[in-house]
Design a protein around this motif. Structure first.
Motif, PDB file in Angstrom:
ATOM      1  N   ASP A 169      -2.697  59.512  94.996  1.00 28.10           N
ATOM      2  CA  ASP A 169      -3.534  58.333  95.218  1.00 28.10           C
ATOM      3  C   ASP A 169      -3.309  57.259  94.147  1.00 28.10           C
ATOM      4  OD1 ASP A 169      -4.853  59.284  92.975  1.00 28.10           O
ATOM      5  OD2 ASP A 169      -6.718  59.745  94.026  1.00 28.10           O
ATOM      6  N   GLY A 170      -2.491  57.561  93.124  1.00 26.11           N
ATOM      7  CA  GLY A 170      -2.138  56.576  92.110  1.00 26.11           C
ATOM      8  C   GLY A 170      -3.268  56.174  91.185  1.00 26.11           C
ATOM      9  N   LYS A 171      -4.259  57.011  91.013  1.00 25.22           N
ATOM     10  CA  LYS A 171      -5.423  56.650  90.193  1.00 25.22           C
ATOM     11  C   LYS A 171      -5.215  56.893  88.699  1.00 25.22           C
ATOM     12  CE  LYS A 171      -8.082  55.445  93.610  1.00 25.22           C
ATOM     13  NZ  LYS A 171      -8.564  54.109  93.815  1.00 25.22           N
ATOM     14  N   GLY A 172      -4.195  57.629  88.319  1.00 25.63           N
ATOM     15  CA  GLY A 172      -3.927  57.849  86.894  1.00 25.63           C
ATOM     16  C   GLY A 172      -3.127  56.686  86.332  1.00 25.63           C
ATOM     17  N   PHE A 173      -3.116  56.555  85.000  1.00 28.09           N
ATOM     18  CA  PHE A 173      -2.305  55.487  84.415  1.00 28.09           C
ATOM     19  C   PHE A 173      -1.097  56.050  83.692  1.00 28.09           C
ATOM     20  CE2 PHE A 173      -5.861  56.014  81.267  1.00 28.09           C
ATOM     21  CZ  PHE A 173      -5.128  56.494  80.203  1.00 28.09           C
ATOM     22  N   SER A 174      -0.089  55.208  83.522  1.00 27.47           N
ATOM     23  CA  SER A 174       1.168  55.569  82.879  1.00 27.47           C
ATOM     24  C   SER A 174       1.172  55.103  81.429  1.00 27.47           C
ATOM     25  CB  SER A 174       2.335  54.904  83.613  1.00 27.47           C
ATOM     26  OG  SER A 174       2.384  55.326  84.946  1.00 27.47           O
ATOM     27  N   CYS A 175       2.106  55.606  80.654  1.00 23.48           N
ATOM     28  CA  CYS A 175       2.302  55.152  79.281  1.00 23.48           C
ATOM     29  C   CYS A 175       2.653  53.664  79.313  1.00 23.48           C
ATOM     30  CB  CYS A 175       3.442  55.928  78.620  1.00 23.48           C
ATOM     31  SG  CYS A 175       3.092  57.664  78.322  1.00 23.48           S
ATOM     32  N   SER A 176       1.786  52.842  78.727  1.00 24.32           N
ATOM     33  CA  SER A 176       2.009  51.396  78.759  1.00 24.32           C
ATOM     34  C   SER A 176       1.160  50.706  77.701  1.00 24.32           C
ATOM     35  CB  SER A 176       1.700  50.837  80.153  1.00 24.32           C
ATOM     36  OG  SER A 176       0.411  51.220  80.581  1.00 24.32           O
ATOM     37  N   TYR A 177       1.475  49.446  77.469  1.00 25.34           N
ATOM     38  CA  TYR A 177       0.716  48.643  76.517  1.00 25.34           C
ATOM     39  C   TYR A 177       0.522  47.244  77.087  1.00 25.34           C
ATOM     40  CZ  TYR A 177       5.270  46.766  75.123  1.00 25.34           C
ATOM     41  OH  TYR A 177       6.507  46.176  75.128  1.00 25.34           O
ATOM     42  N   ARG A 178      -0.429  46.502  76.501  1.00 22.09           N
ATOM     43  CA  ARG A 178      -0.784  45.188  77.029  1.00 22.09           C
ATOM     44  C   ARG A 178      -1.396  44.347  75.910  1.00 22.09           C
ATOM     45  NH1 ARG A 178      -4.433  44.756  82.455  1.00 22.09           N
ATOM     46  NH2 ARG A 178      -3.986  42.573  82.911  1.00 22.09           N
ATOM     47  N   SER A 179      -1.180  43.045  75.985  1.00 21.60           N
ATOM     48  CA  SER A 179      -1.769  42.101  75.045  1.00 21.60           C
ATOM     49  C   SER A 179      -2.441  40.988  75.838  1.00 21.60           C
ATOM     50  CB  SER A 179      -0.677  41.526  74.140  1.00 21.60           C
ATOM     51  OG  SER A 179      -1.229  40.599  73.231  1.00 21.60           O
ATOM     52  N   VAL A 180      -3.738  40.743  75.551  1.00 21.59           N
ATOM     53  CA  VAL A 180      -4.498  39.710  76.247  1.00 21.59           C
ATOM     54  C   VAL A 180      -5.120  38.795  75.197  1.00 21.59           C
ATOM     55  CG1 VAL A 180      -6.431  39.231  77.796  1.00 21.59           C
ATOM     56  CG2 VAL A 180      -5.013  41.264  78.168  1.00 21.59           C
ATOM     57  N   THR A 181      -4.872  37.488  75.324  1.00 25.86           N
ATOM     58  CA  THR A 181      -5.481  36.509  74.431  1.00 25.86           C
ATOM     59  C   THR A 181      -6.387  35.604  75.244  1.00 25.86           C
ATOM     60  OG1 THR A 181      -3.573  36.548  72.960  1.00 25.86           O
ATOM     61  CG2 THR A 181      -5.041  34.663  72.765  1.00 25.86           C
ATOM     62  N   GLN A 182      -7.646  35.509  74.814  1.00 26.95           N
ATOM     63  CA  GLN A 182      -8.623  34.640  75.457  1.00 26.95           C
ATOM     64  C   GLN A 182      -9.378  33.884  74.383  1.00 26.95           C
ATOM     65  OE1 GLN A 182     -10.759  37.647  77.722  1.00 26.95           O
ATOM     66  NE2 GLN A 182      -9.764  36.936  79.594  1.00 26.95           N
ATOM     67  N   GLN A 183      -9.391  32.589  74.484  1.00 29.22           N
ATOM     68  CA  GLN A 183     -10.094  31.722  73.533  1.00 29.22           C
ATOM     69  C   GLN A 183      -9.758  32.055  72.091  1.00 29.22           C
ATOM     70  OE1 GLN A 183     -14.242  31.687  74.618  1.00 29.22           O
ATOM     71  NE2 GLN A 183     -13.837  30.377  76.378  1.00 29.22           N
ATOM     72  N   VAL A 193      -8.717  34.812  70.755  1.00 33.34           N
ATOM     73  CA  VAL A 193      -8.915  36.205  70.336  1.00 33.34           C
ATOM     74  C   VAL A 193      -7.933  37.090  71.111  1.00 33.34           C
ATOM     75  CG1 VAL A 193     -10.530  38.136  70.220  1.00 33.34           C
ATOM     76  CG2 VAL A 193     -11.345  35.798  69.821  1.00 33.34           C
ATOM     77  N   THR A 194      -7.136  37.864  70.388  1.00 35.01           N
ATOM     78  CA  THR A 194      -6.145  38.738  71.016  1.00 35.01           C
ATOM     79  C   THR A 194      -6.634  40.182  70.997  1.00 35.01           C
ATOM     80  OG1 THR A 194      -4.341  37.282  70.372  1.00 35.01           O
ATOM     81  CG2 THR A 194      -3.749  39.547  70.953  1.00 35.01           C
ATOM     82  N   THR A 195      -6.688  40.785  72.173  1.00 33.87           N
ATOM     83  CA  THR A 195      -7.037  42.196  72.313  1.00 33.87           C
ATOM     84  C   THR A 195      -5.790  42.945  72.752  1.00 33.87           C
ATOM     85  OG1 THR A 195      -9.287  41.590  72.953  1.00 33.87           O
ATOM     86  CG2 THR A 195      -8.584  43.844  73.437  1.00 33.87           C
ATOM     87  N   LYS A 196      -5.518  44.046  72.076  1.00 33.61           N
ATOM     88  CA  LYS A 196      -4.363  44.891  72.406  1.00 33.61           C
ATOM     89  C   LYS A 196      -4.875  46.150  73.093  1.00 33.61           C
ATOM     90  CE  LYS A 196      -1.528  42.117  70.285  1.00 33.61           C
ATOM     91  NZ  LYS A 196      -0.461  42.345  69.354  1.00 33.61           N
ATOM     92  N   TYR A 197      -4.088  46.648  74.035  1.00 32.60           N
ATOM     93  CA  TYR A 197      -4.420  47.857  74.793  1.00 32.60           C
ATOM     94  C   TYR A 197      -3.228  48.801  74.742  1.00 32.60           C
ATOM     95  CZ  TYR A 197      -8.022  44.857  76.793  1.00 32.60           C
ATOM     96  OH  TYR A 197      -9.082  44.002  76.958  1.00 32.60           O
ATOM     97  N   LEU A 198      -3.511  50.087  74.621  1.00 32.14           N
ATOM     98  CA  LEU A 198      -2.475  51.111  74.588  1.00 32.14           C
ATOM     99  C   LEU A 198      -2.919  52.274  75.463  1.00 32.14           C
ATOM    100  CD1 LEU A 198       0.140  52.341  73.399  1.00 32.14           C
ATOM    101  CD2 LEU A 198      -1.279  53.180  71.493  1.00 32.14           C
ATOM    102  N   ARG A 199      -2.095  52.620  76.436  1.00 32.48           N
ATOM    103  CA  ARG A 199      -2.362  53.775  77.293  1.00 32.48           C
ATOM    104  C   ARG A 199      -1.369  54.880  76.959  1.00 32.48           C
ATOM    105  NH1 ARG A 199      -3.387  51.107  83.311  1.00 32.48           N
ATOM    106  NH2 ARG A 199      -5.565  50.541  82.919  1.00 32.48           N
ATOM    107  N   ILE A 200      -1.906  56.072  76.738  1.00 30.87           N
ATOM    108  CA  ILE A 200      -1.070  57.228  76.427  1.00 30.87           C
ATOM    109  C   ILE A 200      -1.341  58.307  77.467  1.00 30.87           C
ATOM    110  CG2 ILE A 200      -0.548  59.013  74.734  1.00 30.87           C
ATOM    111  CD1 ILE A 200      -1.450  57.095  72.555  1.00 30.87           C
TER     112      ILE A 200
END
Length: 168
Positions: free
Chosen positions: A73-87, A89-96
């Motif tokens: 069903d594809g509900k799990g996540f894969s090893c990945s990272y992400r960077s989001v900047t809003q106003q 402020v930069t938030t970093k995300y790491l999935r393991i």
């Protein structure tokens, strides 16, 4: 305000005495000027948003990627990272999502510019084990550390499945 004022079009919005001005340039980019006095403002600051989206990373040293909760069903996540900047402020995300690692092993190499500072996290694993310490060094090196009480019995299929976030 000075600065990028020539690029700003449209009507600015004022937000109270302690607030500032939000405005948009011709391309839709958002800018903000903070109120610094009764009639004075700071220079325009670029407050547009950016989002890298999820970027997959490769694991190293025999570690197995994406081994947990990856059902059809594809509900799990894969090893990945992400960077989001809003106003500004930069938030970093790491999935393991990985297994088959040992204590102190470097499990992945992320871009050396991803984390401004070294980050340490406690990661969940199977309930019969202590949390795993995950370290993302400022050079992008991702390592895992098994608690000393668990090292001798740590199973080959021991895993980490967790998402982390921080403001960088």
């Amino acid at each position: 305000p000075a600065g990028k004022a020539s690029h700003i079009t449209g009507t600015a919005q004022f937000y109270g005495n302690a607030g500032g001005i939000t405005a948009f340039d011709k391309s839709g980019k958002q800018y903000y000027a903070a109120r610094t006095g009764a009639t004075t403002f700071s220079d325009w600051q670029d407050y547009s948003s950016t989002d890298s989206g999820w970027i997959a990373y490769n694991v190293l040293n025999g570690v197995l990627p994406n081994t947990q909760f990856m059902s059809s069903d594809g509900k799990g996540f894969s090893c990945s990272y992400r960077s989001v900047t809003q106003q500004g402020v930069t938030t970093k995300y790491l999935r393991i999502n990985m297994s088959k690692f040992t204590n102190g092993l470097v499990v992945a190499q992320l871009p050396p510019t991803f984390a401004e500072n070294t980050q340490n996290f406690y990661a969940r694993t199977a309930v019969s084990w202590h949390a795993i310490t995950v370290r993302l060094a400022a050079n992008g090196e991702l390592s895992v550390f098994v608690k000393s009480d668990d090292r001798a019995q740590w199973p080959e299929d021991g895993y980490i499945y967790q998402e982390f976030s921080w403001v960088d």
